[in-house]
Design an enzyme around this catalytic site. Structure first.
Site, short mmCIF file in Angstrom:
data_model
loop_
_atom_site.label_atom_id
_atom_site.label_comp_id
_atom_site.label_asym_id
_atom_site.label_seq_id
_atom_site.Cartn_x
_atom_site.Cartn_y
_atom_site.Cartn_z
N ASP A 123 -7.18 -4.05 10.37
CA ASP A 123 -7.08 -3.06 10.45
C ASP A 123 -7.51 -1.98 10.56
O ASP A 123 -8.87 -1.12 10.30
CB ASP A 123 -6.79 -2.08 8.89
CG ASP A 123 -5.20 -1.21 8.59
OD1 ASP A 123 -5.10 -0.53 9.81
OD2 ASP A 123 -5.45 -1.05 7.60
N ASP A 151 -10.53 3.85 10.11
CA ASP A 151 -9.81 3.38 11.17
C ASP A 151 -10.32 2.86 12.31
O ASP A 151 -9.60 2.56 13.62
CB ASP A 151 -8.76 2.93 11.04
CG ASP A 151 -7.51 3.00 9.40
OD1 ASP A 151 -7.84 1.83 9.42
OD2 ASP A 151 -8.06 4.13 9.17
N HIS A 176 -11.48 2.23 2.79
CA HIS A 176 -11.46 3.09 1.45
C HIS A 176 -11.75 3.07 0.21
O HIS A 176 -12.13 3.00 -0.53
CB HIS A 176 -9.53 2.25 0.93
CG HIS A 176 -8.83 2.02 2.04
ND1 HIS A 176 -7.07 1.06 1.61
CD2 HIS A 176 -8.41 2.64 3.19
CE1 HIS A 176 -6.68 2.15 2.76
NE2 HIS A 176 -7.85 2.38 3.66
N TRP A 234 0.48 -1.06 0.15
CA TRP A 234 -0.49 0.11 0.23
C TRP A 234 1.52 0.41 -0.29
O TRP A 234 2.27 1.27 0.97
CB TRP A 234 -0.72 -0.03 1.67
CG TRP A 234 -1.50 1.12 0.98
CD1 TRP A 234 -2.38 1.55 0.71
CD2 TRP A 234 -1.29 2.43 2.12
NE1 TRP A 234 -2.78 3.32 0.58
CE2 TRP A 234 -2.12 3.45 1.75
CE3 TRP A 234 -0.43 2.93 3.06
CZ2 TRP A 234 -1.97 4.61 2.74
CZ3 TRP A 234 -0.09 3.74 3.55
CH2 TRP A 234 -0.84 4.91 3.48
#
Ligand code: RNT
Ligand code: ZN
Length: 421
Positions: A327, A297, A263, A186
């Site tokens: 995550d 997150d 995302h 990433w």
């Protein structure tokens, strides 16, 4: 609850599931085999040990100052051990390159397998798997908002070397531990404001990846995954590695696509993407996370999307082809509790999915009996899955119900509260 009580409730509930055609034992056997990749970075607020005094960069942010952050690899492993002792089953730990454990002064373009040997030995002893990530942030070579897509070749080359080395490390880890180490790429590359040229950075990113992946690694031991993103702090207008970029890259290069639940646009759900991707990608990796208004997150809770993600994996028979990673990073609460709540929730959501009468529901749908589909899916929400879950904890010798929380509080008192952050 006493063990006899847990067993009694389990037997009763098992019977209720049987009445609608669900084999509880089969669900438990399946759950026992599922490994969750627990991310180490919840334990230290995504700081790492390579550059511990540096600022967190790359558009990710951990907020909060709850005491007890792990400051050394030893502390982090101790905290991970504590968390794992409260989670049923055998799992994996997800490492980042910045979690090197060595006395040598090294940089990202110098890392080697030996700098992770202590992690590997630790994992081996506990029969844990390890996944890996090259770190493209928290570093001075993250320049002008770019890493692999930087216009300057010197910057790109630094990160290309890092990427290449990370693959060797993941390969070594997989070989040492006898289970595949997923290596996730990433990069935060992007721009704060509207670019003139959206194409060139994407072309550079593509070419950098081609260079990184030009070296062969043993696919029995490692597998590259690629994670897209919509935006980050400081890259609000443009992210080079967008979803379409990685869809195209992954499918044309035979690379695994990783979808992070945070995302995408706020109403866009990864649960609705899994089935489509599964038709074109041999395997798939997830970062199960919880966005609150943005890619925040948060610790995953038992919300609809978590359950929907797990249902998609179970119903479409994708368990063998999906790597489930977590995550999130919350520094306002006890970090061990964050892990335990998150992993246990992922497992509970999987269990709920496994306890659905999937074949019957699929048939109802094929028969266009949408009334039955609705009636049963709603009724399933009242089924006593927690009796099955408690039993699963009991047979795995981990605390049932709230008793794990007592242990975390003890640990906080005896260990975490003595750390100055
Ligand atoms: C960032 C990505 C990435 C990181 C970790 C630390 O937006 O989600 O997965 O969270 O690599
Ligand atoms: Zn992620």
């Amino acid at each position: 609850m006493k063990p006899e009580e847990i067993k009694k409730r389990f037997e009763e509930s098992k019977q209720r599931y049987l009445e609608i055609g669900v084999d509880v034992q089969k669900a438990l056997d399946t759950l026992q085999e599922i490994k969750i990749s627990m991310h180490c970075w919840q334990g230290d607020d995504v700081i790492g040990f390579l550059n511990p005094d540096g600022e967190l960069s790359g558009g990710i942010m951990s907020t909060g100052d709850y005491p007890g952050r792990a400051r050394t690899p030893k502390e982090l492993r101790r905290d991970l051990d504590k968390a794992l002792s409260l989670i049923p089953g055998k799992h994996k730990i997800n490492l980042h390159a910045m979690y090197v454990d060595t006395d040598e002064q090294i940089d990202f373009d110098e890392i080697e397998p030996r700098h992770f040997q202590k992690w590997i030995d630790w994992a081996k002893e506990r029969e844990l798997g390890l996944d890996f990530n090259p770190t493209f942030f928290n570093h001075k070579m993250f320049k002008d908002g770019y890493t692999l897509a930087h216009p300057d070749k010197t910057v790109r080359d630094f990160w290309i070397e890092h990427g290449k080395r990370s693959r060797k490390i993941a390969e070594y880890i997989g070989k040492e531990l006898g289970q595949k180490s997923y290596n996730n790429f990433w990069v935060p590359d992007g721009m704060k404001d509207n670019p003139i040229d959206r194409l060139s950075p994407r072309k550079r990113l593509m070419e950098s990846y081609d260079e990184i992946f030009s070296e062969k690694v043993n696919l029995d031991y490692t597998e590259d995954t690629l994670e897209s993103k919509l935006f980050g702090i400081g890259a609000e207008a443009y992210t080079v590695g967008s979803h379409e970029f990685y869809m195209g890259y992954g499918i044309s290069r035979n690379k695994t696509i990783l979808m992070d639940a945070g995302h995408y646009h706020p109403t866009e759900m990864i649960s609705n993407k899994i089935s489509a991707l599964s038709l074109f990608n041999e395997s798939l990796m997830l970062h199960v996370s919880r966005p609150v208004r943005w890619d925040s997150d948060h610790v995953i809770i038992m919300d609809d999307e978590l359950q929907e993600i797990m249902k998609e994996i179970v119903r479409n028979d994708l368990l063998d082809r999906t790597a489930i990673g977590l995550d999130f990073f919350d520094a306002t609460i006890n970090r061990i509790a964050a892990w335990v709540v998150g992993v246990r929730n992922a497992q509970k959501a999987l269990l709920k999915a496994l306890l659905d009468p999937v074949n019957m529901l699929k048939k109802a749908e094929l028969d266009f009996d949408y009334t039955k589909r609705l009636v049963y899916t709603e009724e399933m929400k009242d089924m006593p899955y927690s009796d099955i879950w408690n039993y699963f904890c009991l047979i795995n010798d981990v605390p049932v119900g709230l008793s794990w929380y007592e242990e975390v509080k003890e640990y906080e008192k005896n260990v975490l509260s003595h750390r100055s952050n």
